[in-house]
Design an enzyme around this catalytic site. Structure first.
Site, PDB file in Angstrom:
ATOM      1  N   GLY A   1      -6.557  -0.345   6.721  1.00  0.00           N
ATOM      2  CA  GLY A   1      -7.074  -0.406   5.354  1.00  0.00           C
ATOM      3  C   GLY A   1      -6.974  -1.793   4.759  1.00  0.00           C
ATOM      4  O   GLY A   1      -6.606  -1.968   3.588  1.00  0.00           O
ATOM      5  N   ALA A   2      -7.342  -2.805   5.546  1.00  0.00           N
ATOM      6  CA  ALA A   2      -7.065  -4.195   5.154  1.00  0.00           C
ATOM      7  C   ALA A   2      -8.278  -4.946   4.639  1.00  0.00           C
ATOM      8  O   ALA A   2      -8.215  -6.157   4.458  1.00  0.00           O
ATOM      9  CB  ALA A   2      -6.466  -4.951   6.345  1.00  0.00           C
ATOM     10  N   ASN A   3      -9.368  -4.259   4.375  1.00  0.00           N
ATOM     11  CA  ASN A   3     -10.565  -4.966   3.925  1.00  0.00           C
ATOM     12  C   ASN A   3     -10.541  -5.286   2.435  1.00  0.00           C
ATOM     13  O   ASN A   3     -11.389  -6.034   1.936  1.00  0.00           O
ATOM     14  CB  ASN A   3     -11.820  -4.156   4.255  1.00  0.00           C
ATOM     15  CG  ASN A   3     -11.826  -2.795   3.604  1.00  0.00           C
ATOM     16  OD1 ASN A   3     -10.941  -1.979   3.875  1.00  0.00           O
ATOM     17  ND2 ASN A   3     -12.796  -2.526   2.748  1.00  0.00           N
TER      18      ASN A   3
ATOM     19  N   TYR B   1      -0.654  13.069  -4.089  1.00  0.00           N
ATOM     20  CA  TYR B   1      -0.391  11.727  -3.539  1.00  0.00           C
ATOM     21  C   TYR B   1       1.102  11.470  -3.325  1.00  0.00           C
ATOM     22  O   TYR B   1       1.496  11.047  -2.225  1.00  0.00           O
ATOM     23  CB  TYR B   1      -1.008  10.670  -4.460  1.00  0.00           C
ATOM     24  CG  TYR B   1      -0.732   9.252  -4.034  1.00  0.00           C
ATOM     25  CD1 TYR B   1      -1.409   8.685  -2.948  1.00  0.00           C
ATOM     26  CD2 TYR B   1       0.192   8.466  -4.706  1.00  0.00           C
ATOM     27  CE1 TYR B   1      -1.159   7.379  -2.555  1.00  0.00           C
ATOM     28  CE2 TYR B   1       0.446   7.167  -4.328  1.00  0.00           C
ATOM     29  CZ  TYR B   1      -0.225   6.623  -3.253  1.00  0.00           C
ATOM     30  OH  TYR B   1       0.033   5.335  -2.866  1.00  0.00           O
TER      31      TYR B   1
ATOM     32  N   GLY C   1      -7.817  -5.083  -1.458  1.00  0.00           N
ATOM     33  CA  GLY C   1      -6.564  -4.736  -2.116  1.00  0.00           C
ATOM     34  C   GLY C   1      -5.324  -5.292  -1.449  1.00  0.00           C
ATOM     35  O   GLY C   1      -5.290  -6.430  -0.970  1.00  0.00           O
ATOM     36  N   ILE C   2      -4.279  -4.477  -1.412  1.00  0.00           N
ATOM     37  CA  ILE C   2      -2.982  -4.903  -0.887  1.00  0.00           C
ATOM     38  C   ILE C   2      -3.065  -5.229   0.595  1.00  0.00           C
ATOM     39  O   ILE C   2      -2.463  -6.200   1.061  1.00  0.00           O
ATOM     40  CB  ILE C   2      -1.922  -3.813  -1.153  1.00  0.00           C
ATOM     41  CG1 ILE C   2      -1.681  -3.664  -2.660  1.00  0.00           C
ATOM     42  CG2 ILE C   2      -0.613  -4.148  -0.438  1.00  0.00           C
ATOM     43  CD1 ILE C   2      -0.818  -2.472  -3.030  1.00  0.00           C
ATOM     44  N   GLY C   3      -3.813  -4.441   1.350  1.00  0.00           N
ATOM     45  CA  GLY C   3      -3.958  -4.706   2.778  1.00  0.00           C
ATOM     46  C   GLY C   3      -4.595  -6.052   3.045  1.00  0.00           C
ATOM     47  O   GLY C   3      -4.168  -6.797   3.931  1.00  0.00           O
TER      48      GLY C   3
ATOM     49  N   SER D   1       7.381   4.145  -4.636  1.00  0.00           N
ATOM     50  CA  SER D   1       8.557   4.584  -5.385  1.00  0.00           C
ATOM     51  C   SER D   1       8.260   5.883  -6.125  1.00  0.00           C
ATOM     52  O   SER D   1       9.172   6.651  -6.437  1.00  0.00           O
ATOM     53  CB  SER D   1       8.992   3.502  -6.376  1.00  0.00           C
ATOM     54  OG  SER D   1       7.970   3.251  -7.330  1.00  0.00           O
TER      55      SER D   1
END
Length: 245
Positions: free
Chosen positions: A8-10, A163, A12-14, A141
């Site tokens: 999922g790196a395309n 989630y 945001g955080i990834g 968290s």
């Protein structure tokens, strides 16, 4: 050169984690369900001078896609130094315990839990070939059972049924995986990137992707004396990072 696969790196955080690890000298396999989106993301990093980034088509919910990615990465390297299980979906909000559809639970767990298991099992052989392999499962968290049971916690009233449950299951998988690999050079941790403004939460987060990427990359880069089998949230515990499950 060390190698890392980020799911999922395309965006945001990834994507930011990919950027930061590429800056640290890693060859980054940028996993993306949509290959074209992954290629655009890789090209953006190339324009920043980060040449060691390449897109890999990877849908964590598809056994065929995961196996194809394993074959392709296996053609290029005999060892994978790190795996960042970042791909996740929320399933949409609200998620009332009595109102959320079973189908929503199934869809979210398929990505956030079963996808992690599928990818980890597929790439464990390449990870075992690395001298100091690292697995980072991107947790939350908001899935801490202890914190969510504490009425004084600042997010106590922010309850959702789907989630957080998926991330709590991911945390349990992290504990079990770290235990299985306890007598090896592996470091396996669940890392909370913090409440980050991304598409995942319609940019309601208060943290930046730069902060989140730094937190995840830190536990890819951790040394021999680093933790394993821990739940890390530097947003909630900036001193040691560890928070209750």
């Amino acid at each position: 050169m060390k190698t890392v696969l980020i799911t999922g790196a395309n965006k945001g955080i990834g994507f930011e984690t990919a950027r930061q690890l590429a800056r640290q000298g890693y060859h980054v396999f940028l996993g993306s369900r949509d290959l074209a989106g992954g290629q655009r993301a890789a090209q953006q990093l190339h324009t920043e001078g980060l040449a060691e980034v390449e897109a890999i088509q990877l849908d964590v919910t598809s056994a065929e896609s995961v196996q194809a990615a394993r074959v392709e990465i296996g053609r290029q390297t005999q060892a994978l130094d790190a795996l960042v299980n970042n791909a996740a979906i929320t399933g949409g909000m609200p998620q009332a315990p009595l109102g959320a559809a079973v189908a929503t639970f199934q869809e979210v767990f398929a990505t956030n839990v079963f996808g992690v298991v599928q990818v980890t099992q597929a790439f464990i052989d390449l990870l075992r070939q690395a001298p100091q392999p690292r697995i980072v499962n991107v947790g939350s968290s908001g899935a801490s059972l202890t914190l969510h049971s504490d009425p004084t916690w600042k997010y106590y009233n922010h309850k959702a049924a789907v989630y957080p449950a998926s991330k709590a299951a991911l945390h349990m998988y992290t504990i079990a995986l770290a235990y299985e690999l306890r007598d090896t050079a592996f470091k396996v941790n669940a890392v909370d990137p913090g409440f980050t403004a991304t598409d995942l939460n319609n940019h309601r987060g208060t943290g930046t992707v730069e902060e989140a990427g730094t937190r995840i990359a830190k536990y890819v880069l951790v040394g021999e004396d680093g933790p394993t089998g821990k739940f890390i949230s530097e947003e909630h515990n900036p001193v040691t990072g560890e928070i209750p499950w």
